[in-house]
Design an enzyme around this catalytic site. Structure first.
Site, short mmCIF file in Angstrom:
data_model
loop_
_atom_site.label_atom_id
_atom_site.label_comp_id
_atom_site.label_asym_id
_atom_site.label_seq_id
_atom_site.Cartn_x
_atom_site.Cartn_y
_atom_site.Cartn_z
N GLY A 1 41.82 45.32 42.38
CA GLY A 1 40.50 45.71 41.92
C GLY A 1 40.56 46.51 40.63
O GLY A 1 41.62 46.95 40.19
N CYS A 2 39.40 46.72 40.01
CA CYS A 2 39.34 47.40 38.71
C CYS A 2 39.61 48.90 38.85
O CYS A 2 40.44 49.45 38.14
CB CYS A 2 38.00 47.15 38.06
SG CYS A 2 36.56 47.45 39.12
N TYR A 3 38.92 49.55 39.77
CA TYR A 3 39.19 50.97 40.00
C TYR A 3 40.65 51.18 40.39
O TYR A 3 41.31 52.12 39.97
CB TYR A 3 38.31 51.51 41.11
CG TYR A 3 36.92 51.94 40.71
CD1 TYR A 3 36.70 52.79 39.63
CD2 TYR A 3 35.82 51.51 41.43
CE1 TYR A 3 35.42 53.19 39.29
CE2 TYR A 3 34.53 51.90 41.09
CZ TYR A 3 34.34 52.75 40.02
OH TYR A 3 33.07 53.16 39.68
N THR A 4 41.15 50.29 41.25
CA THR A 4 42.50 50.47 41.78
C THR A 4 43.56 50.28 40.70
O THR A 4 44.53 51.03 40.64
CB THR A 4 42.76 49.51 42.95
OG1 THR A 4 42.46 48.17 42.53
CG2 THR A 4 41.89 49.85 44.13
N CYS B 1 43.34 50.86 37.50
CA CYS B 1 43.35 52.03 36.63
C CYS B 1 43.91 53.24 37.37
O CYS B 1 44.75 53.98 36.83
CB CYS B 1 41.93 52.32 36.15
SG CYS B 1 41.86 53.38 34.69
#
Length: 352
Positions: A150-153, A155
Site C-alpha cells: 500500500g501507499c502509506y505502508t 512510505c
C-alpha cells in the site's frame, strides 16, 4: 513484448498503470479492464489519453484475460482477486495485485482489519510482499503472485526500515503521523472527498483503526525480528496526490550511554539505500516535500535527531499513485521478468 492486462484500468491507480506502461519499451497493454466502462474507448474515460490509447475498455473476466496476458495487474478493491483467483489462472499468468488481499500473512488479521472473509487463503503463503528495496531477491524468484504494498505502508516502512533493522531505535516507541492527498481514497464518489468537504480542511481518519496498520507492523516486525505494535494516524489533506509520513521514536543508547549521532544514522540509511535508484536520502537539514516526488517513483527520506528528548524524527515523501501503487507495481513486473528494474520508471518529478 510483455503482454499486460489491467483489471481496474479506469481507477486512479489503474490509469497511472496505463500512463507508465504506454511508455515502457518492453511491455504493451492488451486488456483495459473496467466494470463501469465496458465497450467505451479508454480515452473517453481519461481524455489525457486521446490519440495515445485507442483501445476500448473490456470487462473483468480474469480467466479470459489469463489466456491473453503474460502479467495481470489487479488495481481493484479488497476481496476482488481473492474471490476469483484459481490454481488454473496462476498456472497461466503472473499477477501483481495492488489490493491488500495477499499482503498480510495471517488471514485472521486480514479478516479482522478489512472486515471481509478471505476467499482464497491457500495462495497467501506463496505471495511475495512486493517492496522491491527490501524483498528484491524474493520478488525476482517469485513465479506467480506479488502483493503490491500500500501507499502509506511503502512510505512508512522505507522511512524506518534501516533504523529498525540496525536496532538504532526502540521500535516500541514508534509513532507514525501520515498525510495523504485525496487520490489515495480512489476515484469513486464519496461524500467525505467532495471538494467542499476537503478544500481548506485537514482531518484525521481511521484513528487507531486504519487497515494499513497491521501491514506496517508485520513488515517492520520482520526487520525487528519480533512482533511489534505501532501508533499510526493518517490524515486527509486538500491536494491531489502525495504522501508525507513523519515518524517519531526513541533512539537506542549505545553502551556508553550516548546517542547515535547524525553520521551514524546516515550510515545506516546508506547501508540499505545508497545503491537504490528510487530511494533518495536527503542532505542534512533538508526535509522531504511531496512536491519534490510528484509524478515519479522516488521516495525522499530525511531525519532530524532531537538530542533534548533522545528521539529521532524521520520523514518520508512519495507519490501515492506512483511509488505508492502503479510505479511500484511496474517495478515488480520488471523484476519478475528479469528486466532492468527502472525500465519505464525513470520519470523525473514534475514541478510545479
Amino acid at each position: 513484448m510483455i503482454k499486460a492486462g489491467i483489471i481496474g484500468a479506469t481507477g486512479y491507480a489503474g490509469s497511472e498503470l496505463v500512463r507508465i506502461l504506454t511508455g515502457h519499451r518492453e511491455a504493451e497493454i492488451v486488456w483495459y479492464g473496467s466494470r463501469s466502462y465496458i465497450d467505451k474507448k479508454y480515452h473517453e474515460v481519461y481524455q489525457n489519453m486521446f490519440r495515445i490509447v485507442e483501445d476500448v475498455c473490456r470487462d473483468d473476466n480474469l480467466e479470459e484475460l489469463a489466456e491473453e496476458a503474460d502479467v495481470i495487474f489487479t488495481a481493484t478493491p479488497q476481496g476482488f482477486l481473492a474471490g476469483l483467483l484459481t490454481e488454473d489462472i496462476l498456472k497461466k499468468v503472473k499477477i501483481v495485485d495492488l489490493s491488500a488481499d495477499y499482503r498480510i500473512k495471517d488471514v485472521s488479521v486480514y479478516e479482522k482489519w478489512y472486515g471481509i472473509e478471505h476467499k482464497s487463503p491457500q495462495f497467501i503463503p506463496e505471495a511475495v510482499y512486493g517492496l522491491c528495496e527490501v524483498n528484491r531477491n524474493q520478488i525476482t524468484t517469485a513465479t506467480r503472485l506479488v502483493a503490491n504494498p500500500g501507499c502509506y505502508t511503502t512510505c512508512s516502512i522505507l522511512t524506518a526500515y534501516p533504523l529498525v533493522k540496525e536496532g538504532l531505535i526502540d521500535v516500541d516507541t514508534l509513532i507514525l503521523d501520515a498525510k495523504s492527498g485525496t487520490s489515495g481514497a480512489g476515484r469513486g464518489a464519496k461524500l467525505p472527498n467532495l471538494f467542499c468537504e476537503v478544500n481548506e480542511n485537514i482531518k484525521a481518519y481511521g484513528v487507531a483503526s486504519h487497515r494499513h496498520t497491521p501491514e506496517i507492523e508485520e513488515q517492520l516486525g520482520y526487520a525487528a525480528g519480533r512482533e511489534i505494535m505501532i501508533n499510526f494516524t493518517p490524515h486527509l489533506i486538500p491536494m491531489n496526490r502525495g504522501i508525507l509520513v513523519t515518524e517519531y521514536a526513541k533512539l537506542t543508547r549505545k553502551a556508553d550511554g550516548s546517542l547515535p549521532d547524525w553520521a551514524e544514522i546516515r550510515a545506516a540509511y546508506d547501508k540499505y539505500y545508497a545503491q537504490e535508484k528510487f530511494v533518495r536520502v536527503l542532505e542534512k537539514g533538508v526535509c522531504p516535500e511531496t512536491k519534490w516526488v510528484e509524478g515519479s517513483n522516488y521516495v525522499d527520506i530525511g531525519f532530524v535527531i532531537d538530542e533534548r528528548t533522545g528521539r529521532i524524527i524521520m520523514m518520508g515523501a512519495l507519490d501515492n499513485l506512483v511509488k505508492g501503487a502503479a510505479g511500484q507495481a511496474v517495478q515488480n513486473m520488471n523484476l519478475l521478468f528479469g528486466l532492468k528494474e527502472s525500465q519505464g520508471l525513470e520519470l523525473a518529478p514534475c514541478f510545479p
